[in-house]
Structures are given as structure tokens and as C-alpha cells.
Write a protein that holds these residues in place. Sequence first.
Motif, PDB file in Angstrom:
ATOM      1  N   GLY A 259       0.774  -1.196  -0.061  1.00 34.42           N
ATOM      2  CA  GLY A 259      -0.009   0.023   0.085  1.00 34.42           C
ATOM      3  C   GLY A 259       0.764   1.267  -0.062  1.00 34.42           C
ATOM      4  N   PHE A 260       2.279   1.094   0.092  1.00 37.30           N
ATOM      5  CA  PHE A 260       3.175   2.356   0.236  1.00 37.30           C
ATOM      6  C   PHE A 260       3.261   2.879  -1.276  1.00 37.30           C
ATOM      7  CE2 PHE A 260       5.094   0.821   4.458  1.00 37.30           C
ATOM      8  CZ  PHE A 260       4.346   1.831   5.169  1.00 37.30           C
ATOM      9  N   THR A 261       2.862   2.108  -2.264  1.00 38.31           N
ATOM     10  CA  THR A 261       3.304   2.762  -3.661  1.00 38.31           C
ATOM     11  C   THR A 261       2.168   3.455  -4.144  1.00 38.31           C
ATOM     12  OG1 THR A 261       3.933   0.485  -4.375  1.00 38.31           O
ATOM     13  CG2 THR A 261       3.172   1.732  -6.099  1.00 38.31           C
ATOM     14  N   PRO A 262       0.861   3.372  -3.912  1.00 40.42           N
ATOM     15  CA  PRO A 262      -0.060   4.420  -4.178  1.00 40.42           C
ATOM     16  C   PRO A 262       0.112   5.664  -3.084  1.00 40.42           C
ATOM     17  CG  PRO A 262      -1.269   2.772  -3.331  1.00 40.42           C
ATOM     18  CD  PRO A 262       0.217   2.143  -3.535  1.00 40.42           C
ATOM     19  N   LEU A 263       0.450   5.467  -1.814  1.00 43.05           N
ATOM     20  CA  LEU A 263       0.595   6.590  -0.960  1.00 43.05           C
ATOM     21  C   LEU A 263       1.903   7.642  -1.313  1.00 43.05           C
ATOM     22  CD1 LEU A 263      -0.060   4.663   2.511  1.00 43.05           C
ATOM     23  CD2 LEU A 263      -1.522   6.117   1.394  1.00 43.05           C
ATOM     24  N   SER A 264       2.881   6.937  -1.786  1.00 42.75           N
ATOM     25  CA  SER A 264       4.068   7.562  -2.332  1.00 42.75           C
ATOM     26  C   SER A 264       3.768   8.151  -3.490  1.00 42.75           C
ATOM     27  CB  SER A 264       5.244   6.533  -2.414  1.00 42.75           C
ATOM     28  OG  SER A 264       5.415   5.754  -1.161  1.00 42.75           O
ATOM     29  N   GLU A 265       2.995   7.658  -4.460  1.00 36.58           N
ATOM     30  CA  GLU A 265       2.634   8.652  -5.797  1.00 36.58           C
ATOM     31  C   GLU A 265       1.973   9.675  -5.067  1.00 36.58           C
ATOM     32  OE1 GLU A 265       0.527   5.711  -7.829  1.00 36.58           O
ATOM     33  OE2 GLU A 265       2.327   4.616  -8.527  1.00 36.58           O
ATOM     34  N   MET A 266       0.983   9.708  -4.223  1.00 33.40           N
ATOM     35  CA  MET A 266       0.093  10.722  -3.723  1.00 33.40           C
ATOM     36  C   MET A 266       1.013  11.872  -3.088  1.00 33.40           C
ATOM     37  SD  MET A 266      -3.140   8.853  -2.097  1.00 33.40           S
ATOM     38  CE  MET A 266      -3.998   7.606  -2.610  1.00 33.40           C
ATOM     39  N   ALA A 267       1.971  11.495  -2.519  1.00 26.14           N
ATOM     40  CA  ALA A 267       2.778  12.328  -1.640  1.00 26.14           C
ATOM     41  C   ALA A 267       4.095  12.691  -2.375  1.00 26.14           C
ATOM     42  CB  ALA A 267       3.545  11.524  -0.536  1.00 26.14           C
ATOM     43  N   GLY A 268       4.327  12.164  -3.509  1.00 28.30           N
ATOM     44  CA  GLY A 268       5.462  12.587  -4.072  1.00 28.30           C
ATOM     45  C   GLY A 268       6.910  12.410  -3.636  1.00 28.30           C
ATOM     46  N   LYS A 269       6.870  11.207  -2.643  1.00 18.50           N
ATOM     47  CA  LYS A 269       7.875  10.859  -2.192  1.00 18.50           C
ATOM     48  C   LYS A 269       7.718   9.553  -1.345  1.00 18.50           C
ATOM     49  CE  LYS A 269       8.251  12.358   2.354  1.00 18.50           C
ATOM     50  NZ  LYS A 269       8.198  13.781   3.439  1.00 18.50           N
ATOM     51  N   THR A 270       8.652   8.858  -0.953  1.00 14.95           N
ATOM     52  CA  THR A 270       8.554   7.573  -0.467  1.00 14.95           C
ATOM     53  C   THR A 270       7.939   7.680   1.088  1.00 14.95           C
ATOM     54  OG1 THR A 270      10.533   6.729  -1.860  1.00 14.95           O
ATOM     55  CG2 THR A 270       9.734   5.417   0.401  1.00 14.95           C
ATOM     56  N   ILE A 271       6.889   7.019   1.098  1.00 12.98           N
ATOM     57  CA  ILE A 271       6.170   7.034   2.532  1.00 12.98           C
ATOM     58  C   ILE A 271       6.741   6.095   3.309  1.00 12.98           C
ATOM     59  CG2 ILE A 271       3.991   6.852   3.648  1.00 12.98           C
ATOM     60  CD1 ILE A 271       4.469   9.467   2.372  1.00 12.98           C
ATOM     61  N   GLY A 272       6.978   4.720   2.578  1.00 10.82           N
ATOM     62  CA  GLY A 272       7.186   3.566   3.536  1.00 10.82           C
ATOM     63  C   GLY A 272       8.008   2.614   2.800  1.00 10.82           C
ATOM     64  N   ILE A 273       8.666   1.754   3.372  1.00 10.91           N
ATOM     65  CA  ILE A 273       9.253   0.480   2.679  1.00 10.91           C
ATOM     66  C   ILE A 273       8.789  -0.711   3.292  1.00 10.91           C
ATOM     67  CG2 ILE A 273      11.189   1.553   2.075  1.00 10.91           C
ATOM     68  CD1 ILE A 273      12.685   0.637   4.477  1.00 10.91           C
ATOM     69  N   GLY A 274       8.920  -1.904   2.957  1.00  8.53           N
ATOM     70  CA  GLY A 274       8.725  -3.501   3.199  1.00  8.53           C
ATOM     71  C   GLY A 274      10.002  -4.028   3.729  1.00  8.53           C
ATOM     72  N   VAL A 275       9.831  -4.216   5.014  1.00 12.35           N
ATOM     73  CA  VAL A 275      11.089  -4.989   5.777  1.00 12.35           C
ATOM     74  C   VAL A 275      10.827  -6.217   5.995  1.00 12.35           C
ATOM     75  CG1 VAL A 275      12.656  -4.568   7.846  1.00 12.35           C
ATOM     76  CG2 VAL A 275      11.559  -2.746   6.571  1.00 12.35           C
ATOM     77  N   LYS A 276      11.876  -7.214   5.653  1.00 17.00           N
ATOM     78  CA  LYS A 276      11.474  -8.602   5.567  1.00 17.00           C
ATOM     79  C   LYS A 276      11.813  -9.128   7.078  1.00 17.00           C
ATOM     80  CE  LYS A 276      12.883 -13.152   3.659  1.00 17.00           C
ATOM     81  NZ  LYS A 276      13.996 -13.758   2.622  1.00 17.00           N
ATOM     82  N   GLY A 277      10.886 -10.099   7.486  1.00 17.48           N
ATOM     83  CA  GLY A 277      11.191 -10.631   8.849  1.00 17.48           C
ATOM     84  C   GLY A 277      11.084 -12.109   8.593  1.00 17.48           C
ATOM     85  N   GLN A 278      11.644 -12.822   9.431  1.00 19.34           N
ATOM     86  CA  GLN A 278      11.704 -14.215   9.387  1.00 19.34           C
ATOM     87  C   GLN A 278      11.915 -14.854  10.579  1.00 19.34           C
ATOM     88  OE1 GLN A 278      14.387 -16.182   6.297  1.00 19.34           O
ATOM     89  NE2 GLN A 278      15.422 -14.522   6.179  1.00 19.34           N
ATOM     90  N   SER A 279      11.241 -16.087  10.821  1.00 14.46           N
ATOM     91  CA  SER A 279      10.997 -16.598  12.055  1.00 14.46           C
ATOM     92  C   SER A 279      10.967 -18.378  11.888  1.00 14.46           C
ATOM     93  CB  SER A 279       9.714 -16.279  12.898  1.00 14.46           C
ATOM     94  OG  SER A 279       8.531 -16.074  12.073  1.00 14.46           O
ATOM     95  N   LEU A 280      10.987 -18.947  13.110  1.00 14.46           N
ATOM     96  CA  LEU A 280      10.428 -20.281  12.954  1.00 14.46           C
ATOM     97  C   LEU A 280       9.944 -20.793  14.232  1.00 14.46           C
ATOM     98  CD1 LEU A 280      13.339 -22.347  14.120  1.00 14.46           C
ATOM     99  CD2 LEU A 280      14.045 -19.894  13.880  1.00 14.46           C
ATOM    100  N   LEU A 281       9.018 -21.961  14.012  1.00 15.43           N
ATOM    101  CA  LEU A 281       8.108 -22.342  15.155  1.00 15.43           C
ATOM    102  C   LEU A 281       8.643 -23.688  15.723  1.00 15.43           C
ATOM    103  CD1 LEU A 281       5.668 -21.280  16.638  1.00 15.43           C
ATOM    104  CD2 LEU A 281       4.475 -22.862  15.130  1.00 15.43           C
TER     105      LEU A 281
END
Length: 372
Positions: free
Chosen positions: A211-233
Motif C-alpha cells: 500500500g505504500f506505492t499509491p501513498l508514495s505517488e500521492m505524496a510525491g515521495k517515499t512514504i514507507g518500505i517493506g522490511v523482511k522478517g523471518q521466524s521459525l516455530l
Amino acid sequence: MTYDIVIVGGGIFGLSVAKAALGKGLKVALLEKDTIASGASAGLVGALMPHVPSRWNEKKQFQLDALIELSDIVAKLEEATGLSVGYSRAGRLIPLYTEHKLEHTLDRVEESKQRWNSAETGFTFNVVKETPFNDWLTPEAAPLGIIWDTLAARANPRLVSAGLKVFLEPRIDIMEHTPFLGFDEKTGTVSLGNGGSLTADRVVLSAGYEGFTPLSEMAGKTIGIGVKGQSLLLEYKADRPLPVIYDDGIYVVSHANGTVAIGSTSEQEWESKEPVEEDIQAMLSKAVSFCPSLKGAPILTRWAGIRPKCKKRDPLVGLIPGKDKTWVATGGFKISYAISHRIAVCLMQEMFPEQGKPVHLPESFKPAHHFT
């Protein structure tokens, strides 16, 4: 079909906003391009931890208030659905093994009494030499003592999302496998990826990192990024609730269903959304070093997901600048499950101001902070 509010995204923020909107008596639709809680909200860890009581600010107070009220929120959800979400106010242990870390922590103990209002709430942040959990966090990992806070909790993220879905399904329209293409505020038309459309008075965007892609287009700047997380059970049956352990960037969370979750990484640069076995084994090795009873426990599953993190770090909540009917609630990153219910309340009170004392939304959460 006409709705008072259409919510885009079926993660923990979208589900919580839907529940809050339902509480306002609104006609609600929830759109999810995949399945409910199939993205970052499908994580394994579920550590609900407060900020360290130092350099206090609005964000830390917001999260503290959210954590304190979460017990009641969970109890009501479990009563309404008959389902457990694996919640427990289990506390948190952090081993101390450097003089610098010990001194830093001791400076925070007194401040915690004020910030956490310990005399009234009963929640404490202390340094102790030993705990009743020596078979859990090995004393050898904590030669200078252990931080023991009694405010931290844990819940099973997948069970929380499943509980919210069960609660909402008979009461709102949940539309899975339904991509959102856009919203025309003038006509109220919500365009869907299946070729159909809905009519809505307002739309809330809670679509995770994508959802950051359309928000960044509206703002004309990068609003956010995706940060990868990993875990195990792991398969690990405990005979009592055990505290969350945190050390060296690793969380170890004992869940009520005979499992222990270990995670998670924060990778701003990533190529694959899938778990990387080398990373999984490194996390497991670190966890076993301070929690040796986990050695040899079978791995049940591995997980990786992309979590939404705003460039300005704090969540993004409110009316999008330049819009009249398009709102946003996103960017919870690691603390989403701890604060989502309170974020939803703030969004509803901004949409529909009421008399009485409102829940305070930090200025750094508001769109003006993120878009300027």
C-alpha cells in the motif's frame, strides 16, 4: 452494493478498523486481494513488548496505554467468539552481560516507576539476579543479572487474526481474493480487480507494505518500505506460561499450544520473500545459546513476510492530504498486534468526532508528519 466504509487490506490493522467501524454501526466491507491475514499479519512470534522506559515520548505512551488495555480487549473477543487467541501477560526477560548495558538499565528502573505508573498498575521493570525461570533462560547467559518486566505479553498472531475474522464474518462483508484498483471520491465508486465495483462513502487503505506505492505517488515521495522478517516455530510443550525472552535481536516466545516461536530478522534489503535456511539456523543457534532447553526441539514451520515500515518510523493514521474521503491506517511494523485496536479507535474518532475525552493520537502518527 453501497457501504459506509470500505477497508482495503485484511491484516491486523484492516481487521481492527473493520471491528471499530462495526462498533459505530457502520455498514462495512473489507477487501483483501489474497486471504485474511496472509501477509505480515501471518507471523509466528507475537511478542507484545513495551518500549524501554527512557526518553519518553507520545509514541511510547500510546503503546503503553494500548498494552495495558489489551487484556480486556482480548477477553471480550474470546468471549464473543469462544476462541482462544493465546494471550498471556507472561512478562519479559532480557539477559545482562555487559557493564554498559547494566548501567543503562539501572538508570531506567526508577523512571519506569513513573512512566509505567507502577504503584497503580502493578507493572514493574527491574533488574534481578535470578528468576523462577532458570530452566528457561539459563543463568549463564546473564552473568550481570536479568531485566524482568511484568508488563510484556504474548499472543498467537494467527489466532488473533482468526478470532477477529470469526467475529466479523457474520457482521460485515469480507471479500477475499478481491483486489482494490481505486476509489473515485466524486462518485463514491470503488473499482475492483474482478471487474466489479462498490459504492462507498469513505475508504481506508490498510494494505501493508504494498500500500505504500499509491501513498508514495500521492505524496510525491517515499512514504514507507517493506522490511523482511523471518521466524521459525518449534514443538516445545511447557508446563506453565513462560516469559518472552529477548536478546541480541532475537525473540523467543513460548505459546500456549505447545510451540515456541523464534524470530525475527529485520532486512531492509531482500530479494526473496521466502525463508532462507541459513538465516533460520542462525536464529535458532542464537536462541539455543541462551535457552538451551530448546536444543533438539523439532522445527514445525518456517515463516517469512514483508512488514510495512514508514520511512519516518511511526505508524501512519488519518485522512490522506488532498483527499476528502480516503483515509489510511498502516505502518505498524513490529508493534501492530499491540496497538491495532487503539489505532482503529483513533481513526474512528477522527472520522466521527464525539463528545468526551478522545484517545490521543501522537502527532508523529498523523499524515501531516509523514507527507511533509
